[in-house]
Enzyme design. Sequence first.
Site, PDB file in Angstrom:
ATOM      1  CD  GLU A   1      -4.557   4.242  -1.503  1.00 22.38           C
ATOM      2  OE1 GLU A   1      -4.735   4.460  -0.222  1.00 22.38           O
ATOM      3  OE2 GLU A   1      -5.541   4.291  -2.315  1.00 22.38           O
TER       4      GLU A   1
ATOM      5  CG  ASP B   1      -4.360   8.757 -12.405  1.00 21.24           C
ATOM      6  OD1 ASP B   1      -4.753   8.164 -11.275  1.00 21.24           O
ATOM      7  OD2 ASP B   1      -5.259   9.474 -13.078  1.00 21.24           O
TER       8      ASP B   1
ATOM      9  CG  ASN C   1      -5.150  11.415  -5.664  1.00 14.08           C
ATOM     10  OD1 ASN C   1      -4.407  11.456  -6.936  1.00 14.08           O
ATOM     11  ND2 ASN C   1      -5.644  10.118  -5.140  1.00 14.08           N
TER      12      ASN C   1
ATOM     13  CG  HIS D   1      -7.898  12.700  -8.725  1.00 11.96           C
ATOM     14  ND1 HIS D   1      -7.813  11.897  -7.977  1.00 11.96           N
ATOM     15  CD2 HIS D   1      -8.524  13.765  -8.343  1.00 11.96           C
ATOM     16  CE1 HIS D   1      -8.639  12.296  -6.982  1.00 11.96           C
ATOM     17  NE2 HIS D   1      -9.239  13.238  -7.447  1.00 11.96           N
TER      18      HIS D   1
ATOM     19  CG  ASP E   1      -1.842   1.214   1.174  1.00  8.42           C
ATOM     20  OD1 ASP E   1      -3.139   1.004   0.622  1.00  8.42           O
ATOM     21  OD2 ASP E   1      -1.593   2.151   1.766  1.00  8.42           O
TER      22      ASP E   1
END
Length: 403
Positions: free
Chosen positions: A312, A286, A277, A282, A269
Amino acid sequence: MPTLNDWQPAQIGLAMAFLQELVIALGWLTTGWLLNNVRRPALHWAGFSLLSGGSFLNFVVSAHAQLELVRLLGNTLFMGALLLQTRGLLLFTRQPLQDRLSIGAMALLMGALWLWPSHADAPWRVATISALSCLCCLWTAMVIFRYMRREIARSRWMALFTLPSLLGAAVLAHRAVMALLEPERLIQASMAGTSISLTSAMLWVLLSLSLELTLFGLVIFKLGGQLRRAARHDRLTGLLNRHAMDDVLTLERQRARRMAPPFSALMVDIDHFKQVNDRLGHAAGDHTLRTVAQHLRRHLRATDVVSRWGGEEFLVLLPATSRAEASHLAEKLCEGVRRLPIPWGGEDLRCTVSIGVAQWRAAGDTSDALLARADQALYCAKNGGRDRVCVEPTLVQTGHIAA
């Protein structure tokens, strides 16, 4: 001016084949318009259909006009159609273009037409052009074979997609041989304007249609592969998605029950991903996900499987790997991500990961239980300060007999 009643059956069949090729060319143009990734090949194959149709129409016109120039033009159209088809296949299969070979073939064709233009020279002209066309069909078969061998190593599919080109090569080779064995008959037919019979006309039409169906089949095959890949891979990272990883986990569980090798799972994680973010948007998030995914895939072994499990979070499956070996590998991944530069907006972003490690327990274990233990170990790593690896407790530590 001849009427339709004066036409021979072969000429009527070829005229209808000409209309068929016009419709197929329109289909290829529509395909190229709808599908960007096959646009250039589709344009080549539209040209193939148009030139094939033009060669069919040429036979009809030359039979009535009795103009040798018109008849010679038909040979050029037919050869050009085959070369356009092959060039489109090279583009479609991402193989190197061989334009010098195409130019050489057209040069040889023009040389044959220049050396043997008359009716008396028809056997040599037909033999040479048929031999060149035969080589073009063999070239097409080789391009398709290479593509199918690369994409799917199944002999029946290779045979299915290469068969029309091989049959076309056989028909053209037979025509070349017969032109040399029976020159008198070919000369007489050429002078009478009946150089193609109904049987020959139907063979040409079936050959053209078979090649067209092969091209459409290749496009459908490729689109089917893309759909299958899209169904099993995460669009953002290119990793396996959760559904595909479930299948891999099931297969590994069955193998472990049959052969009893240990295997482990890592739950990975990205730490504080929401802050990326919120702070940078975003797009930056990404980009971070893709970079971390590439790092995981690049630094795992060939036998290991990694997937995007959700958000994630990533799940890594390590076949034939004990808990201790998995923990060592997880530490290396954790350290690698810590040092991983993530360029964005003129600066290098930094991120860390927390990893939970769990091992399959042979007796009575399940996939859900394995993943639950990996999740618990991950939460332990998160609660312990993040940027670290936490291993599930052994059976001894939990008060049970070790597996």
